[in-house]
Design a protein around this motif. Structure first.
Motif, short mmCIF file in Angstrom:
data_model
loop_
_atom_site.label_atom_id
_atom_site.label_comp_id
_atom_site.label_asym_id
_atom_site.label_seq_id
_atom_site.Cartn_x
_atom_site.Cartn_y
_atom_site.Cartn_z
N TRP A 409 0.82 -1.21 0.00
CA TRP A 409 0.00 0.00 0.00
C TRP A 409 0.86 1.26 0.00
CZ3 TRP A 409 -5.38 0.68 -0.05
CH2 TRP A 409 -5.80 2.00 0.13
N SER A 413 1.15 4.26 -2.80
CA SER A 413 0.32 5.38 -2.36
C SER A 413 0.55 6.65 -3.16
CB SER A 413 0.55 5.66 -0.87
OG SER A 413 1.91 5.98 -0.63
N PRO A 435 -3.80 3.68 6.45
CA PRO A 435 -4.85 3.60 5.43
C PRO A 435 -5.19 2.19 4.98
CG PRO A 435 -2.83 4.59 4.53
CD PRO A 435 -2.67 4.52 6.02
N TYR A 438 -7.40 0.67 7.52
CA TYR A 438 -8.71 1.31 7.45
C TYR A 438 -9.58 0.66 6.37
CZ TYR A 438 -12.02 5.22 6.77
OH TYR A 438 -13.14 6.00 6.64
N VAL A 439 -8.97 0.42 5.21
CA VAL A 439 -9.71 -0.17 4.09
C VAL A 439 -10.00 -1.64 4.36
CG1 VAL A 439 -9.62 -0.76 1.63
CG2 VAL A 439 -8.77 1.47 2.42
N THR A 518 -5.59 3.24 -4.72
CA THR A 518 -5.55 3.42 -3.27
C THR A 518 -6.55 4.50 -2.87
OG1 THR A 518 -3.75 5.08 -3.31
CG2 THR A 518 -3.11 2.76 -3.18
N HIS A 519 -6.66 5.56 -3.67
CA HIS A 519 -7.62 6.62 -3.38
C HIS A 519 -9.05 6.09 -3.47
CE1 HIS A 519 -4.22 9.16 -3.37
NE2 HIS A 519 -4.12 9.35 -4.68
N CYS A 521 -10.13 3.01 -3.07
CA CYS A 521 -10.43 2.10 -1.94
C CYS A 521 -10.64 2.88 -0.64
CB CYS A 521 -9.29 1.09 -1.77
SG CYS A 521 -9.18 -0.12 -3.11
N GLN A 522 -9.81 3.89 -0.40
CA GLN A 522 -9.99 4.70 0.80
C GLN A 522 -11.33 5.42 0.79
OE1 GLN A 522 -5.87 6.66 0.96
NE2 GLN A 522 -6.60 6.90 3.05
N ASP A 523 -11.67 6.01 -0.34
CA ASP A 523 -12.95 6.73 -0.44
C ASP A 523 -14.13 5.79 -0.24
OD1 ASP A 523 -11.52 9.03 -0.95
OD2 ASP A 523 -11.90 9.03 -3.12
#
Length: 574
Positions: A409, A413, A435, A438-439, A518-519, A521-523
């Motif tokens: 990750w 990133s 992060p 978190y995901v 990565t963005h 998945c985080q969102d």
């Protein structure tokens, strides 16, 4: 047909209707050219077609926009249209559209958002490509993550991708490696010998020497020097190559081919090597010449700053010659496009390598991704030395301490052209500040919700891994689910984000920008956590409960898909 395509079709029909009744005077119907507004308050999609038609239609863009809106056919897709600014048309889609996304995801599973590419798209992507003379360093780890994720994303977007690792096993560095092992072997047996010039002095060389002693004892002390060097060189090579294979396997990076540089110089049944054939093909096109007893490539004909020597006057080939033969070999294997992932310090090699492809008639076939460095930190303090050996921190040590998923990750990133500041302690945290945790926690939480919705016996089987989550869901949820009850803003926002995966995959593949996943998945994880806070899933209303479970299931599928495109696992419990 994707939502975007359906909406573009509706706009096209509106334009055609306006032209047909004389409201717009156009010779041809332009493309709708939809884009997503940055702010969802401005709708789900926007079109600039009215602005682009102003000159041709000889009307004010806002007037054109209104004409288009007035001529849109009746449909259940568009909830509302707003004409904004100088003439933008903002479309807000009906909840039914996003409810349909949930059903589509659950039907397609891991194939959701898969694309197709028309035309030639057989891609060779080469990455890592380290010398087999020592352990992978952290930079190699970044290439492993970048190359692997780029290949995964491109493959999902519809490209045919072939992954390759080029083994730099030819040349003087291999003999230097062998001499280094010889010196350490003799030192371990009590002989006072100096380390050779340009030696490999890492502790791993001592480990290789000790392994030879364990097997052969002092058998090689008085052996013929050339025979000993050859034997030790090949054993050390095999040892390090096996280590590279092992670490790649641990990291989840697999290659279709490990290509040995040595094979480029092996003569075939006609007495010609791949080097011979590559140079002959270049010569046939008039781009080789002799000067001062050396063979030169006329690379300046293709924009390089100077011509390049391929064979020295003493008959030795230059390092660049291997590159020439290797890339010619790739093209002869039928690839349409080559992607090489290099360290940023190799920037100066790009022009000459592009020139060699152009010389064979393949201009533009080579694309080079340059990767920046990785800076290691521990609680904000730079880390340069290994605790274990007092030397550089190896890639293997990093993944042993941090884990594969967190390493991947953080390596992914940012874009390849940006330096990564990798804080080991942050990567190890098991909370929302990390992060990837978190995901992954969002995925695990969904799996927990689905297990709790199942009968106890079924849930226990899923908990024990006796059945898959897909099998559990198939038994918990009915085949037909009424999703029309999903109208809460948190539910629509989650489904809307899921629908954007198509664009993320296509753009990440096109731009070789796997970091965008990565963005995404985080969102998506953030929107799920918001949905879970605002909407109770296990409600008494069976219709609503099943619909929300279906939304959870669709989110689970897409989170696992997004993580999978990064080569990261989607745990079912944490």
């Amino acid at each position: 047909m994707q939502i975007r395509e359906q909406l573009e079709q509706l706009v096209g029909q509106g334009l055609s209707a306006a032209v047909a009744d004389g409201s717009l005077a156009l010779d041809e119907i332009p493309e709708a050219a939809l884009e997503r507004p940055r702010d969802t308050n401005n709708g789900d999609w926007a079109s600039t077609v009215a602005l682009r038609l102003a000159k041709t239609a000889k009307k004010n863009p806002r007037e054109i926009a209104q004409i288009i809106v007035d001529h849109l056919p009746e449909n259940g897709m568009i909830a509302s249209c707003e004409i904004a600014g100088p003439g933008f048309i903002n479309f807000t889609l009906a909840p039914e559209v996003f409810q349909g996304v949930i059903a589509q995801v659950r039907q397609e599973g891991a194939d959701y958002a898969k694309g197709t590419i028309e035309g030639p798209n057989y891609i060779n992507i080469e990455y890592i490509s380290a010398n087999p003379t020592g352990p992978f360093h952290v930079g190699h780890g970044r290439w492993a993550a970048l190359g692997d994720a780029t290949a995964r994303v491109m493959r999902h977007a519809g490209y045919k991708v072939y992954e390759e690792n080029y083994i730099n096993d030819h040349g003087s560095q291999m003999d230097n490696f062998g001499r280094s092992v010889v010196a350490r072997y003799l030192q371990e047996l009590g002989h006072d010998v100096p380390l050779p010039e340009n030696c490999y002095a890492g502790a791993y060389v001592i480990d290789i020497a000790k392994s030879i002693i364990e097997k052969d004892g002092d058998k090689w002390v008085d052996a013929d020097e050339e025979e000993r060097l050859l034997n030790f060189r090949e054993r050390a090579y095999a040892y390090e190559l096996a280590e590279q294979h092992r670490i790649c396997d641990t990291f989840g990076t697999t290659f279709d081919k490990w290509f040995s540089e040595r094979t480029l110089y092996v003569k075939d049944e006609e007495g010609k090597s791949q080097v011979d054939r590559a140079l002959a093909a270049m010569d046939e096109r008039g781009y080789l010449y002799e000067k001062d007893g050396a063979t030169w490539f006329k690379s300046t004909a293709f924009g390089d700053d100077k011509d390049r020597v391929l064979q020295k006057s003493n008959g030795e080939y230059t390092y660049f010659t291997s590159d020439v033969a290797y890339h010619y070999n790739k093209m002869q294997r039928g690839f349409d496009h080559l992607i090489d992932l290099w360290g940023a310090d190799h920037h100066g090699y790009i022009a000459r390598c592009e020139a060699m492809l152009a010389a064979w008639g393949y201009p533009g076939a080579l694309e080079v991704m340059l990767g920046q460095l990785v800076n290691l930190f521990r609680n904000g303090e730079p880390v340069r030395m290994s605790k274990r050996t007092g030397e550089m921190v190896t890639f293997e040590e990093l993944i042993e301490e941090v884990g594969v998923d967190s390493t991947r990750w953080l390596m992914l990133s940012r874009g390849a052209d940006q330096t990564i500041d990798f804080d080991i302690e942050v990567a190890k945290k098991k909370d929302a500040s990390n992060p990837v945790y978190y995901v992954q926690y969002a995925h695990a939480r969904i799996c927990s919700i689905l297990r709790k919705a199942a009968p106890a016996e079924l849930a226990a089987k899923a908990e024990a891994g006796e059945i898959s989550m897909d099998e559990l869901v198939a038994q918990v949820l009915p085949g037909e689910i009424d999703l029309s009850v999903l109208t809460d803003p948190s539910e629509i926002a989650l489904a809307r984000k899921i629908e954007t995966l198509h664009d993320f995959v296509q753009l990440a593949a096109r731009d070789r920008a796997a970091f965008r996943m990565t963005h995404f998945c985080q969102d998506l994880a953030g929107l799920f956590h918001g949905f879970y806070t605002n909407c109770h899933v296990n409600v008494e209303d069976e219709k609503l409960r099943n619909a929300r479970l279906a939304l959870c299931d669709a989110t689970r599928i897409v989170l696992a898909l997004g993580l999978g495109l990064l080569g990261i696992t989607a745990p079912e419990k944490m």
